[in-house]
Design an enzyme around this catalytic site. Structure first.
Site, mmCIF file in Angstrom:
data_model
loop_
_atom_site.group_PDB
_atom_site.id
_atom_site.type_symbol
_atom_site.label_atom_id
_atom_site.label_comp_id
_atom_site.label_asym_id
_atom_site.label_seq_id
_atom_site.Cartn_x
_atom_site.Cartn_y
_atom_site.Cartn_z
ATOM 1 N N GLN A 23 29.708 -27.617 2.035
ATOM 2 C CA GLN A 23 30.176 -26.953 0.864
ATOM 3 C C GLN A 23 30.462 -28.121 0.367
ATOM 4 O OE1 GLN A 23 30.261 -23.676 -0.212
ATOM 5 N NE2 GLN A 23 29.427 -23.352 2.405
ATOM 6 N N CYS B 193 31.732 -15.775 7.979
ATOM 7 C CA CYS B 193 31.371 -17.127 9.207
ATOM 8 C C CYS B 193 33.090 -17.806 9.484
ATOM 9 C CB CYS B 193 30.530 -18.224 9.230
ATOM 10 S SG CYS B 193 28.283 -16.765 8.948
ATOM 11 N N HIS C 42 34.161 -23.331 9.192
ATOM 12 C CA HIS C 42 33.495 -22.482 9.571
ATOM 13 C C HIS C 42 32.904 -22.263 10.959
ATOM 14 C CE1 HIS C 42 28.343 -20.645 9.120
ATOM 15 N NE2 HIS C 42 29.361 -20.741 8.439
ATOM 16 N N ASP D 235 32.719 -32.516 7.657
ATOM 17 C CA ASP D 235 31.608 -30.935 7.137
ATOM 18 C C ASP D 235 31.047 -31.073 5.985
ATOM 19 O OD1 ASP D 235 29.723 -28.873 6.830
ATOM 20 O OD2 ASP D 235 31.401 -27.482 8.509
ATOM 21 N N LYS E 65 22.102 -25.901 0.387
ATOM 22 C CA LYS E 65 23.143 -25.454 -0.387
ATOM 23 C C LYS E 65 23.100 -26.158 -1.294
ATOM 24 C CE LYS E 65 25.348 -24.332 3.649
ATOM 25 N NZ LYS E 65 25.456 -22.100 3.408
HETATM 26 C C1 PLP Z 1 31.260 -25.113 5.725
HETATM 27 C C2 PLP Z 1 29.778 -24.939 6.589
HETATM 28 N N1 PLP Z 1 29.205 -25.360 7.582
HETATM 29 C C3 PLP Z 1 28.455 -25.340 7.897
HETATM 30 C C4 PLP Z 1 27.479 -24.405 6.784
HETATM 31 C C5 PLP Z 1 26.373 -23.975 8.464
HETATM 32 O O1 PLP Z 1 24.937 -24.504 6.920
HETATM 33 P P1 PLP Z 1 23.492 -23.915 7.991
HETATM 34 O O2 PLP Z 1 23.210 -22.767 8.215
HETATM 35 O O3 PLP Z 1 22.925 -24.559 6.684
HETATM 36 O O4 PLP Z 1 23.464 -24.468 9.041
HETATM 37 C C6 PLP Z 1 28.251 -23.203 6.551
HETATM 38 C C7 PLP Z 1 27.056 -22.108 5.632
HETATM 39 O O5 PLP Z 1 27.279 -20.860 5.123
HETATM 40 C C8 PLP Z 1 29.520 -23.796 5.639
HETATM 41 O O6 PLP Z 1 29.567 -22.992 4.965
#
Ligand code: PLP
Length: 420
Positions: free
Chosen positions: A217, A378, A137, A214, A240
């Protein structure tokens, strides 16, 4: 589960046998959109909130609202206790060794930026490398690019296959004496691929390289044990995971957090301030400058309690069933191609349809009451790798049902008819 007919009647949504409490617990799911029953399949963007979370936040503001770590009065004690208990709950949820290894942040994005700006910038010299993967992401790319640019360091990228799996041999090869950190996603938000992070952490640690995972998800869908994984950092977002927006978690091994400089300056992160010199607070407060999202932490705790009461193993099994069914039903619509066919996947189904832009699929589905996401998710570098400008993405949560998958498939067929 109706596996036999492609377009079954969209009747009332049945109970979910494995997670029976789920649907009624989420007030928003009874809403109608364009006169149709809402079918919410955009859980990878954000999940809906159960009554227990909404009630916990409301209760906090009704009974305990105050600032933390500051007042000498009873309400401040209550707020501080609620906030610190939430930290302890997160520590148990991740099986962290100590509560002080949990830093509250705004979300996964802020957690990664925090590590990049503190751990990253402190360790990076010209020619050093940060290793990420092609399926990250933007939140796990851009913060590293920023610190690499500043230090003259290099962002190395592990390739993924067309199926959406990491090239593990390439990953191992790319862990070089110059690698200062590997930052990898646990589950791909665009494709649903579950990466073998435990193995990847083992490979990195064998070379003395720390790993940030990370888990944005992953944490809402599969049990996570940071001690078993051995990761140095693990990040996720509350929103999430059926919790509120504005709160997220950075787990960091105590020895790393101790060694890292503060991220932001301000109240709460200090022990003593003079104009000549400031001494910083102990971890985790060293990283929590200013008034934190206290109600958010309370809401996140309620979300974790809720999820744990159902059981992540049950949630994971349920979402796996839904994914299998959706892959079958959507995959056999003529002209539709599933994007991301890794052997290990969590509840995310990305797809494209011949002759219909993903945004048009999203719009037609919206008129059927079905919420999905369409776009690059993203993850523009991943889309470039796959040669796609965008995909449509349905993502499942614990409250989704096979009947909703049927409605999704019927909506996609309708979009195909309209744009034929
Ligand atoms: C894999 C992953 N990392 C990071 C993020 C960023 O999350 P946030 O926007 O809640 O900070 C997302 C959000 O969709 C994500 O799917």
């Amino acid at each position: 589960m109706n596996r036999s007919s492609a377009v079954p009647a969209a009747g009332p949504i049945p109970d979910v046998p494995d997670v029976p409490r789920a649907r009624d617990d989420f007030p928003i799911l009874s809403r109608k959109v364009h006169g149709k029953q809402l079918v919410y399949l955009d859980n990878a963007s954000t999940t809906q909130k159960p009554r227990a979370v909404i009630a916990a936040i409301r209760r906090y503001y009704f009974t305990s609202n105050s600032n933390v770590h500051r007042g000498v009065h009873s309400l401040s004690d209550r707020a501080t206790q609620a906030y610190e208990e939430a930290r302890g709950r997160v520590a148990r949820f991740l099986n962290a060794r100590e509560d002080r290894e949990i830093v509250f942040v705004r979300g996964a994005t802020e957690a990664i930026n925090l590590v990049a700006q503190t751990f990253g910038s402190g360790h990076l010299r010209e020619g050093d490398e940060i290793l990420v993967t092609e399926m990250e992401h933007h939140a796990n790319i851009v913060p590293w690019q920023m610190v690499c640019d500043r230090a003259g360091a290099i962002l190395e990228v592990v390739p993924v296959s067309t199926a959406g799996e990491l090239d593990l041999a390439a990953y191992e090869r790319m862990l070089s004496p110059r690698t200062r950190l590997a930052a990898v996603t646990h589950v791909s938000n665009a494709l649903g691929t579950v990466n073998p992070v435990r193995e990847m952490i083992g490979m990195a640690h064998a070379r003395g390289i720390p790993v940030l995972v990370d888990g944005a998800q992953a944490a809402p869908h599969i049990p996570v044990d940071v001690r078993e994984l051995g990761c140095d950092f693990y990040v996720f977002s509350g929103h999430k995971l059926y919790g509120p927006t504005g709160i997220g978690v950075l787990y960091g091994k105590a020895e790393h957090l101790e060694a890292m400089p503060p991220y932001q300056g301000g109240g709460d992160m200090i022990l003593r301030v003079t104009f000549e010199k400031t001494t910083y607070n102990a971890i985790p407060w060293k990283f929590e400058a200013g008034t934190p999202d206290i109600a958010g932490a309370v809401g996140l705790r309620a979300a974790i309690d809720y999820l744990d009461a159902i059981g992540l193993a049950a949630v994971s099994a349920h979402e796996g069933e839904l994914l299998g069914y959706a892959t079958e039903e959507v995959g056999r619509i003529p002209g539709v191609r599933i994007v991301g066919t890794a052997r290990e996947k969590a509840g995310i189904l990305s797809f494209v349809a011949e002759g219909v832009h993903p945004h048009d699929i999203g719009t037609v589905l919206d008129h059927e009451g079905v919420a999905i996401r369409a776009g690059h998710h993203c993850a523009m570098p991943l889309m470039d790798r796959l040669g796609l400008p965008a995909t449509a993405r349905a993502s499942f949560g614990l409250y989704n049902t096979p009947a909703e998958v049927d409605i999704l498939a019927a909506g996609i067929r309708k979009a195909r008819e309209i744009f034929r």
